[in-house]
Design a protein around this motif. Structure first.
Motif, mmCIF file in Angstrom:
data_model
loop_
_atom_site.group_PDB
_atom_site.id
_atom_site.type_symbol
_atom_site.label_atom_id
_atom_site.label_comp_id
_atom_site.label_asym_id
_atom_site.label_seq_id
_atom_site.Cartn_x
_atom_site.Cartn_y
_atom_site.Cartn_z
ATOM 1 N N LEU A 1 -4.962 -10.194 6.600
ATOM 2 C CA LEU A 1 -6.134 -10.880 7.159
ATOM 3 C C LEU A 1 -5.968 -11.085 8.677
ATOM 4 N N ILE B 1 -1.193 -11.616 1.549
ATOM 5 C CA ILE B 1 -2.528 -11.237 2.025
ATOM 6 C C ILE B 1 -2.809 -11.738 3.436
ATOM 7 N N HIS B 2 -2.150 -12.810 3.852
ATOM 8 C CA HIS B 2 -2.461 -13.377 5.164
ATOM 9 C C HIS B 2 -2.063 -12.458 6.312
ATOM 10 N N ALA C 1 -2.998 -1.621 -4.492
ATOM 11 C CA ALA C 1 -4.139 -2.517 -4.345
ATOM 12 C C ALA C 1 -4.671 -2.573 -2.921
ATOM 13 N N MET D 1 3.385 1.707 -5.539
ATOM 14 C CA MET D 1 3.372 0.686 -6.586
ATOM 15 C C MET D 1 1.962 0.513 -7.158
ATOM 16 N N GLU D 2 1.321 -0.664 -6.942
ATOM 17 C CA GLU D 2 0.012 -0.832 -7.574
ATOM 18 C C GLU D 2 -1.159 -0.420 -6.689
ATOM 19 N N THR E 1 7.660 -1.051 3.744
ATOM 20 C CA THR E 1 8.574 -0.244 4.541
ATOM 21 C C THR E 1 8.741 1.156 3.962
ATOM 22 N N GLY F 1 -10.776 -1.943 1.772
ATOM 23 C CA GLY F 1 -12.162 -1.504 1.578
ATOM 24 C C GLY F 1 -13.133 -2.671 1.516
ATOM 25 N N GLY F 2 -12.673 -3.794 0.973
ATOM 26 C CA GLY F 2 -13.534 -4.973 0.919
ATOM 27 C C GLY F 2 -13.690 -5.651 2.273
ATOM 28 N N LEU F 3 -12.675 -5.489 3.122
ATOM 29 C CA LEU F 3 -12.705 -6.172 4.422
ATOM 30 C C LEU F 3 -13.514 -5.422 5.473
ATOM 31 N N VAL F 4 -13.311 -4.105 5.550
ATOM 32 C CA VAL F 4 -13.930 -3.346 6.641
ATOM 33 C C VAL F 4 -15.267 -2.757 6.210
ATOM 34 N N SER G 1 -8.264 -1.221 -2.070
ATOM 35 C CA SER G 1 -9.402 -2.060 -2.450
ATOM 36 C C SER G 1 -9.584 -3.234 -1.502
ATOM 37 N N VAL G 2 -8.488 -3.872 -1.154
ATOM 38 C CA VAL G 2 -8.594 -5.049 -0.295
ATOM 39 C C VAL G 2 -9.074 -4.633 1.092
ATOM 40 N N VAL H 1 -0.569 -6.431 -0.100
ATOM 41 C CA VAL H 1 -1.460 -7.473 -0.590
ATOM 42 C C VAL H 1 -0.735 -8.684 -1.170
ATOM 43 N N ALA H 2 0.584 -8.556 -1.438
ATOM 44 C CA ALA H 2 1.299 -9.724 -1.969
ATOM 45 C C ALA H 2 1.390 -10.825 -0.911
#
Ligand SMILES: Nc1ncnc2c1ncn2[C@@H]1O[C@H](COP(=O)(O)O)[C@@H](O)[C@H]1O
Ligand SMILES: Nc1ncnc2c1ncn2[C@@H]1O[C@H](COP(=O)(O)O)[C@@H](O)[C@H]1O
Ligand SMILES: Nc1ncnc2c1ncn2[C@@H]1O[C@H](COP(=O)(O)O)[C@@H](O)[C@H]1O
Ligand SMILES: Nc1ncnc2c1ncn2[C@@H]1O[C@H](COP(=O)(O)O)[C@@H](O)[C@H]1O
Ligand SMILES: [Mg+2]
Ligand SMILES: [Mg+2]
Ligand SMILES: [Mg+2]
Ligand SMILES: [Mg+2]
Ligand SMILES: [Mg+2]
Ligand SMILES: [Mg+2]
Ligand SMILES: [Mg+2]
Ligand SMILES: [Mg+2]
Lengths: 219, 219, 219, 219, 219, 219, 219, 219
Positions: C117, C113-114, C138, C135-136, C82, C144-147, C141-142, C110-111
């Motif tokens: 997805l 993740i579903h 992430a 924050m972190e 938010t 970037g890995g999916l698309v 990366s996630v 990403v905390a």
């Protein structure tokens, strides 16, 4: 110190009372006293002592007992963006008060390189150039590559995020790939102008910071 | 994964034996396998498995089972100085192997702006530009100001002292005053070329990283 | 510059008067003028000049002389939490005003993740994705890995303590283990959207930042 | 200290002679002595004293007077890439030697999220998980979001450029948006395993670091 | 999510309206809702919705629909100085609301080591200890050396000058020479309590964050 | 470029072959070519091409086709300790080769202030001073306070621990409380000498870096 | 300088020849010359000049023309771990050579607080204590809290990862919550001993660094 | 604690109510209670309890139940500029209240070295000197070079830009090339005075922080 040589008060972190005290002690002996980093309260505090003063608001400088000096030589003050103008004006007003002729080249950031290139003819006339930029601070390198006179870089704290309060521009200028570039502290328009004045006076044979005439040592 | 799509092995921090193992598993299924950050020992290790490979020494890349691909589009690889060439070549060889046409513009650092300006006509033809520079990293901003295509900045670890291993160039590029500039990790020529390839393929209607044809979604 | 091409004013660090001056000079020649980092005082200052403007409060953007543009292509704006929404909206409003179709995927950190997805099918339609997280960081990366399209990461200053004003997210994104990810400055939603628009226009054959039609150079 | 409880020697920065001295003093009183950060010279030095030892080369650990312990509970050791394996093995070998059952989940980095998701069923069985990753360190957050047991993040020094020797991964993990994640020093596989062992023993009612039986205090 | 499991809202950087919206959606389904980093305006905003809430001012936490839970196990909350108490209370109130028995040991900084040593007998009873300290953060190491249960260190931003907003304490705790210590973000009392609760529940056989009963997997 | 003007090759990070190539291209057109950061292998590589060169070992400079120039003006090279001498010699040899008269004041660190004060009379004759120091870098401020000419500070990487590779000296010099001090990169003796030469030539009316005569613009 | 007063040569970064030159100049006038940071090559270089010298290998110090001095007062040298001993010995040998009585308390790190507490009775006899520790550097605070004499903290570069070369210990010691603690540079055992000697001599009425007798000024 | 020994309250980060509580508990048992970092609201809060107190406004210290102590020995408090005076006064008032004779040497920054040199005769009389400076912090080194007593450096947060809140001065002082200098935290005038008092008392044979008489242990 000789009457007529400029004196400088750095106002940030001093109370109006402290500044008034310093100004009062200087007034009998000096003219063209520079009070830098002066906000309007400082201006009013000085006005309460004397109205023989002039406030350069954008430059945040009060000149006490301002006296016209015939300007010599030529210092170019070059700056990247609108937000850098307060620092640029600190440099310009300092240099003018110290008796130098100043050319302002504002809003010539490297993202629009042609504006800077259009300034070149004028830049080439300078004895020394001051390059002022925040964010990525690339201006110092580009100016350094264009001119053949000494360039003093002033990184500014303009920017956000990874500018880290001017650190990005500072590191950038220190790593300049152009020869002939040195650097002063972040936002230190005064310091750049002070050194530029020393250099411009050397170039024109005018007098140094101690009021002694500077002549070429080996003609 | 589809046969024919390039695969990548990042060799730094892997033993020659580990790399050989990965290459052996890939050879039956892939061509144009990129082994990046490969020194001559890695090259020899791969040669021991197959001589169907090519070593790009300056780029530190071995391409295993290299196969000609008809290059599409146009990616400009622009770099500032001689010491940046290894990173530039990592980018160029990666982009070429991924099937892109590549124009190299080397040694066009901002301290001699006219060399860069002379490259402009060619730069304008690119769908995407990769700007590679160490020290103060100003190249990304100046290129970003000149071209109207996306620019990917690659800071390099070239420099000493206050370059802090590429930090100065990295911060500089992240603070670029030119719009259209994004940044990858220090010395990451591969990563810049990979994204540039995605963009160039989008521009030319060629296929994406998964081997699916990329067409304009809304014409 | 051609009438109809968007112009941009970065309002932070400028006075309302300075912004009014710039807007006044632009109004005769441009529509869809973006005033970014605009608080309500800036909005009021612009309203005093013209009521042909729209304030996107969450995005902190005033669009002056807004004009409908038929949106092309597809840009995904993905954000983690938010508190990242102001930056996400800066990106979304910028991209829309520049003439792109935008899909918002908010609150998909990403905390959990579903939730991310579940967005995948939609994400796969994008020509380019903007991943925004503090924050972190992430998320970049996630995503970037999916698309398989280019991803532009925007670290935000959301967080406290060891987030060091967005530094943690910035470093995280620069070190992304996913290929195809590049990064812009902390909180720079505008910059990400600007580059995303260039890429999306390349993909759809629409016109570039200079108003010239972008066609595939090599079909 | 009780005979039978594992003792630890941190070998980095100690001479082989110093390590031999410490081992000699310990051998009469302890079994399962862990010599961590042990290279082959350390191994040989210990072999010169006793051949009742086992060298875990990848983990850089020598276990002196190794004795089988019936492993209890379940600790998941999860790591992102091939280069992180030495740290993961330091954790795994430490945990096993301390008497824990260990499940290894290697090469499940977030850029290919599906590999990690495929591990979930197994991950859910763990009493505690150790998440090990370099570069952007996003693994800790994603694992933390998936599991409902405590997660201990270990940032590694794997990476280059803006990874700054593991700083990027460290900051990333400290800012994890997932609850239930804590962090140990960069590359500290031992420390993570030590704490994980304490937690796993609490969960299984086994004995603590001082050899005292740990029972639920309030059932 | 199951009715009865605590839910958490992190209030910093959210408007009172946003928080009210979230609380309203949660109230029908949850009790013991934690609103952390809540100032008095947040408290009033929640009071406007329901008076079935309790404000822990020092902890900056509002618990909405608070319901007594029989506390299990034992968590020690240890803190160094008076200024660290807000973080300590954030940890204590969180842990209590999550259903744990909590012992507070405040003002036991290492400069007066005997006060801490006097607490030892009580500390030894804990299943897990939370060590909270700013300035040099030495408390985590000393506590870690004394107890044989897991220790979670919380560096605080208490201090000035070279504490750099908690960085000194953070680095100190990450480098703890005591085994069994892990660390969470600066000032993150909530995060420490959350993980401590997971551990304490494992030790006592109570239920996990998802409401599933946690039993020793290998008795 | 005009024959006779010095040219510079920065050797660090270049192979001997690359340097030989550059030297060969320059030899027909230039004399007094400076090869800086040259170790003995570079020297030998150049000797293989021509024995019309001179190696200044301490300065790590090879001058190719050295030609006597009548030195003009006066540059003071001041350095703090023995370990700073390589940087000081880089500055001195550069300045001399560029045609300046140079006075060396070595081993005059501020911990023994009287040695520096004893140099004052000589220092006062300089048109520009270069102050070189590692560790705390205080020399620049003290020299800046003594002389009335411009001072260029060169921080060196001499020191250990909290000198952080010259960072301490760099920050120290940038914050100099003396007016008239600017700074170049850590260990950049060449850059300081280059700018000092420009200033000294301006002061003496000699020619600039482009070979054009520099005259006072406004007498 | 007076014959008999110790002189010091810092050998790091000097060639053996330079060191020999300095030793040769000193030998006629001084005894108890300290050559610090001396490896075995330095030792051999000095042996080539004179065999009236003693090499303290662990301390990396050669004392040239060593002469027994009746030690006065009492300095406690306290260190945390085995790896800190070289720095501790540098301090101890320096202090002894300067004429002080020294008590060594090694391997009393805070993770095992009872070993340190067992040393207390001896520690209380010291006029000044030197606390040496790497990693988290907590020793200085704990010692400072125990003793009522001045404490000089020496952070060491012992550690890895987030110790950042001693930075963690340095910041920790600077933020010590114990009064009476000051700090010297990372690994600076010599500097700590030098100041400790000045203090111990003041306490015992012995002579100062200039060989003048130090008496209480106001009894 | 013995009646008569000074007690200290650090007021920053405490509420007036908390401070009143502490003062009330101390008043029956102590005199010369130091409340440091006390603004006028703290002063008023203490006045509400007792008018037996004195507010040192510049030093930001309230002394509660002030009692004359015959000052012993001699501590020199030396500071660079006007903006450093609050820190200098914190040191001076603390030292005086702890029973030491104090000489103030203010405004003797190194840019005007002669003012400092004029103070030398007085400086030489001190048992210990406190050197206080912001910006480049060079004062500690210069004072350390002049005097033969211990010097405690106090970096201040005075400055801007690359002073980074006192970091520049801190690093500068830690790297002092003068022997006999140690350092306390940025702005920690209290801490410096506390240690200086311990040293001065040792020199004069007066009593220590615990009220025990300090005598030379070995005459
Ligand atoms: N030179 C490079 N720099 C950064 N990342 C790279 C490089 N080469 C390959 N990679 C990335 O590393 C991945 C392969 O890593 P690995 O599985 O460790 O071999 C590839 O998919 C790329 O994303
Ligand atoms: N690989 C490791 N990383 C960090 N700490 C370790 C490691 N191995 C052992 N230790 C710690 O170091 C202590 C032993 O240190 P030492 O007495 O120097 O051998 C053990 O009690 C552990 O706390
Ligand atoms: N020692 C040095 N340190 C920093 N910059 C140097 C040095 N020597 C030469 N340069 C700069 O490097 C440029 C030549 O770089 P290159 O073309 O890479 O040989 C020169 O024009 C100088 O500006
Ligand atoms: N101005 C100050 N700066 C740093 N530390 C201080 C200061 N004043 C007091 N202290 C320390 O803070 C302690 C009191 O802290 P507290 O118990 O929080 O009031 C004293 O014993 C001193 O060690
Ligand atoms: Mg130039
Ligand atoms: Mg552009
Ligand atoms: Mg992808
Ligand atoms: Mg979880
Ligand atoms: Mg323990
Ligand atoms: Mg001067
Ligand atoms: Mg004490
Ligand atoms: Mg001294």
């Amino acid at each position: 110190l000789r009457n007529g040589v400029p004196e400088v008060i750095y106002c940030q972190g001093k109370t109006v009372e402290q500044i008034q005290g310093i100004v009062e002690r200087m007034i009998p002996h000096h003219s063209n006293i520079l009070a830098t980093r002066a906000d309007s309260r400082v201006h009013e505090g000085i006005l309460a002592l004397t109205d023989d003063c002039r406030y350069h608001e954008m430059a945040r400088i009060v000149v006490v007992r301002p006296q016209p000096v015939t300007p010599v030589g030529r210092i170019a003050v070059v700056c990247a963006g609108t937000s850098d103008i307060p620092v640029a004006e600190e440099a310009a007003v300092t240099a003018i008060t110290l008796g130098n002729r100043v050319d302002r080249h504002y809003d010539v950031g490297v993202a629009g390189i042609h504006r800077l290139l259009d300034s070149c003819e004028d830049l080439f006339k300078a004895n020394v150039a001051i390059a002022i930029a925040g964010m990525e601070g690339a201006l110092a390198s580009v100016v350094g590559g264009l001119v053949s006179c000494p360039v003093i870089g002033v990184p500014t704290s303009v920017g956000y995020g990874a500018s880290f309060g001017g650190l990005a521009a500072l590191l950038s200028m220190l790593n300049s790939c152009a020869s002939g570039v040195s650097v002063v502290n972040i936002d230190n328009g005064f310091g750049a102008a002070y050194q530029a004045s020393l250099i411009n006076k050397l170039a024109t044979g005018a007098c140094d910071e101690r009021g002694r005439r500077t002549r070429p040592i080996n003609p």
